[in-house]
Write a protein that holds these residues in place. Structure first.
Motif, PDB file in Angstrom:
ATOM      1  N   LEU A  51       0.842  -1.186   0.000  1.00 41.62           N
ATOM      2  CA  LEU A  51       0.000   0.000   0.000  1.00 41.62           C
ATOM      3  C   LEU A  51       0.883   1.245   0.000  1.00 41.62           C
ATOM      4  CD1 LEU A  51      -2.929   1.086   0.182  1.00 41.62           C
ATOM      5  CD2 LEU A  51      -2.679   1.014   2.675  1.00 41.62           C
ATOM      6  N   ILE A  52       1.961   1.182   0.769  1.00 42.52           N
ATOM      7  CA  ILE A  52       2.939   2.269   0.801  1.00 42.52           C
ATOM      8  C   ILE A  52       4.303   1.691   1.155  1.00 42.52           C
ATOM      9  CG2 ILE A  52       2.614   2.885   3.233  1.00 42.52           C
ATOM     10  CD1 ILE A  52       2.775   5.864   2.210  1.00 42.52           C
ATOM     11  N   GLN A  53       5.356   2.337   0.662  1.00 43.31           N
ATOM     12  CA  GLN A  53       6.726   1.925   0.945  1.00 43.31           C
ATOM     13  C   GLN A  53       7.525   3.117   1.445  1.00 43.31           C
ATOM     14  OE1 GLN A  53       8.512  -1.145  -1.653  1.00 43.31           O
ATOM     15  NE2 GLN A  53       6.848  -0.691  -3.078  1.00 43.31           N
ATOM     16  N   PRO A  54       8.655   2.866   2.124  1.00 46.71           N
ATOM     17  CA  PRO A  54       9.472   3.974   2.626  1.00 46.71           C
ATOM     18  C   PRO A  54       9.828   4.958   1.512  1.00 46.71           C
ATOM     19  CG  PRO A  54      10.221   1.915   3.567  1.00 46.71           C
ATOM     20  CD  PRO A  54       9.203   1.553   2.516  1.00 46.71           C
ATOM     21  N   GLY A  55       9.762   6.241   1.855  1.00 50.32           N
ATOM     22  CA  GLY A  55      10.063   7.285   0.888  1.00 50.32           C
ATOM     23  C   GLY A  55       8.836   7.865   0.231  1.00 50.32           C
ATOM     24  N   GLN A  56       7.723   7.124   0.245  1.00 51.22           N
ATOM     25  CA  GLN A  56       6.468   7.642  -0.295  1.00 51.22           C
ATOM     26  C   GLN A  56       5.735   8.429   0.795  1.00 51.22           C
ATOM     27  OE1 GLN A  56       4.564   3.964  -1.485  1.00 51.22           O
ATOM     28  NE2 GLN A  56       5.278   4.178  -3.589  1.00 51.22           N
ATOM     29  N   THR A  57       4.996   9.436   0.403  1.00 48.25           N
ATOM     30  CA  THR A  57       4.199  10.207   1.357  1.00 48.25           C
ATOM     31  C   THR A  57       2.759   9.720   1.296  1.00 48.25           C
ATOM     32  OG1 THR A  57       5.649  12.116   1.099  1.00 48.25           O
ATOM     33  CG2 THR A  57       3.486  12.518   2.064  1.00 48.25           C
ATOM     34  N   PHE A  72       5.209  -2.351   8.874  1.00 44.25           N
ATOM     35  CA  PHE A  72       6.523  -2.745   9.381  1.00 44.25           C
ATOM     36  C   PHE A  72       7.588  -1.731   9.012  1.00 44.25           C
ATOM     37  CE2 PHE A  72       6.327  -4.631   5.169  1.00 44.25           C
ATOM     38  CZ  PHE A  72       7.614  -4.533   4.663  1.00 44.25           C
ATOM     39  N   LEU A  73       8.651  -1.766   9.821  1.00 44.85           N
ATOM     40  CA  LEU A  73       9.801  -0.896   9.616  1.00 44.85           C
ATOM     41  C   LEU A  73      10.921  -1.751   9.031  1.00 44.85           C
ATOM     42  CD1 LEU A  73      11.106   1.917  10.111  1.00 44.85           C
ATOM     43  CD2 LEU A  73      11.928   0.991  12.286  1.00 44.85           C
ATOM     44  N   PRO A  95       2.549   8.791  10.812  1.00 48.02           N
ATOM     45  CA  PRO A  95       3.403   9.994  10.830  1.00 48.02           C
ATOM     46  C   PRO A  95       3.443  10.695   9.473  1.00 48.02           C
ATOM     47  CG  PRO A  95       4.492   8.178  11.946  1.00 48.02           C
ATOM     48  CD  PRO A  95       3.288   7.603  11.267  1.00 48.02           C
ATOM     49  N   SER A  96       3.460   9.920   8.405  1.00 45.87           N
ATOM     50  CA  SER A  96       3.470  10.488   7.068  1.00 45.87           C
ATOM     51  C   SER A  96       2.151  11.191   6.766  1.00 45.87           C
ATOM     52  CB  SER A  96       3.739   9.392   6.033  1.00 45.87           C
ATOM     53  OG  SER A  96       3.694   9.907   4.727  1.00 45.87           O
ATOM     54  N   PHE A  97       1.039  10.565   7.117  1.00 47.13           N
ATOM     55  CA  PHE A  97      -0.287  11.120   6.869  1.00 47.13           C
ATOM     56  C   PHE A  97      -0.488  12.434   7.622  1.00 47.13           C
ATOM     57  CE2 PHE A  97      -4.830  11.339   8.101  1.00 47.13           C
ATOM     58  CZ  PHE A  97      -5.404  11.399   6.847  1.00 47.13           C
ATOM     59  N   VAL A  98      -0.063  12.472   8.882  1.00 42.94           N
ATOM     60  CA  VAL A  98      -0.286  13.650   9.722  1.00 42.94           C
ATOM     61  C   VAL A  98       0.659  14.789   9.366  1.00 42.94           C
ATOM     62  CG1 VAL A  98      -0.099  14.516  12.092  1.00 42.94           C
ATOM     63  CG2 VAL A  98      -1.288  12.367  11.643  1.00 42.94           C
ATOM     64  N   GLU A  99       1.935  14.466   9.127  1.00 44.17           N
ATOM     65  CA  GLU A  99       2.946  15.506   8.944  1.00 44.17           C
ATOM     66  C   GLU A  99       3.296  15.783   7.488  1.00 44.17           C
ATOM     67  OE1 GLU A  99       6.262  14.424  11.380  1.00 44.17           O
ATOM     68  OE2 GLU A  99       5.139  14.703  13.258  1.00 44.17           O
ATOM     69  N   GLY A 100       2.779  14.976   6.575  1.00 42.90           N
ATOM     70  CA  GLY A 100       3.056  15.190   5.161  1.00 42.90           C
ATOM     71  C   GLY A 100       4.497  14.953   4.778  1.00 42.90           C
ATOM     72  N   ARG A 101       5.156  14.046   5.500  1.00 46.82           N
ATOM     73  CA  ARG A 101       6.551  13.743   5.190  1.00 46.82           C
ATOM     74  C   ARG A 101       6.670  12.308   4.687  1.00 46.82           C
ATOM     75  NH1 ARG A 101       8.677  10.846   9.725  1.00 46.82           N
ATOM     76  NH2 ARG A 101       7.549  11.218  11.680  1.00 46.82           N
ATOM     77  N   PRO A 102       7.786  11.979   4.016  1.00 50.42           N
ATOM     78  CA  PRO A 102       7.931  10.615   3.505  1.00 50.42           C
ATOM     79  C   PRO A 102       7.851   9.574   4.626  1.00 50.42           C
ATOM     80  CG  PRO A 102       9.549  12.056   2.487  1.00 50.42           C
ATOM     81  CD  PRO A 102       8.890  12.852   3.585  1.00 50.42           C
ATOM     82  N   SER A 103       7.231   8.471   4.312  1.00 47.96           N
ATOM     83  CA  SER A 103       7.047   7.392   5.282  1.00 47.96           C
ATOM     84  C   SER A 103       8.353   6.652   5.541  1.00 47.96           C
ATOM     85  CB  SER A 103       5.997   6.403   4.768  1.00 47.96           C
ATOM     86  OG  SER A 103       5.837   5.335   5.671  1.00 47.96           O
ATOM     87  N   SER A 104       8.541   6.249   6.793  1.00 48.59           N
ATOM     88  CA  SER A 104       9.626   5.335   7.148  1.00 48.59           C
ATOM     89  C   SER A 104       9.142   3.890   7.114  1.00 48.59           C
ATOM     90  CB  SER A 104      10.157   5.656   8.554  1.00 48.59           C
ATOM     91  OG  SER A 104      10.667   6.961   8.609  1.00 48.59           O
TER      92      SER A 104
END
Length: 198
Positions: A51-57, A72-73, A95-104
């Motif tokens: 659904l989402i991978q690190p680096g994607q927002t 998972f991390l 964290p990505s959804f709330v802050e608009g930053r790339p996902s870890s």
């Protein structure tokens, strides 16, 4: 990768979401109509899809209509499971959804899954414009915070048996939905230790 949902399944997600929202205290029929109308992006995933991978927002909050997913991390040496999503729950890389930053984090399906998505902008507009939806969203956030605190307590316990017992008491259904190796990762123990304790 995400695929468009087939026409025959598109109506099921909003119907289930509407049924669940009818049980939420304080939401009027108009609130429910407004909320359901914004969940307009159906997503169909095969087993093993991301659904989402690190680096994607992550710009979407997802309602899981059907399926099971893991959060998972990924690290150099292992994939550390930090949570799960299953039918009739919400999921996102928070964290990505709330802050608009790339996902870890990564979110991956453990079985074929069908979801509905609402954009962050649409959700926030409803939270601001409809007080009942605002109260509903705050209650969901409070529930999420309590869940995170319980999870932190689990991880601080040195005894694997106590970690397992707490998860069984809190979320017994996970043992029917999630493969053992991912539960072991979530509990920060080896699959062998989990098998021995069970």
């Amino acid at each position: 990768m995400a695929e468009p949902a087939s026409r025959s399944t598109e109506a099921l997600g909003p119907q289930r979401l509407r049924q669940l929202l009818h049980h939420v205290p304080g939401l009027t029929a108009a609130d429910i109509d407004a909320l359901v109308s914004r969940w307009q992006r159906p997503v169909q995933l095969r087993r093993g899809d991301f659904l989402i991978q690190p680096g994607q927002t992550d710009h979407y909050l997802y309602f899981i209509d059907e399926g099971v997913l893991r959060i998972f991390l990924p690290t150099q040496h292992e994939e550390i499971c930090v949570g799960f999503g299953y039918a009739s729950t919400l999921i996102c890389s928070f964290p990505s959804f709330v802050e608009g930053r790339p996902s870890s984090y990564s979110i991956q399906t453990l079985k074929a899954s069908r979801l509905l998505a609402i954009t962050r902008a649409d959700l926030l507009e409803l939270v601001e414009s409809r007080p009942n939806i605002g109260r509903f969203w705050r209650a969901e956030m409070e529930r999420a915070v309590v869940g995170r605190i319980e999870r932190e307590i689990d991880l601080l316990l040195p005894e694997p048996q106590r970690r397992l017992d707490r998860l069984r008491a809190r979320s017994p259904h996970l043992f029917q939905l999630v493969p053992r190796k991912y539960i072991a990762s979530y509990l920060r123990m080896t699959p062998e230790t989990l098998s021995r304790l069970r």
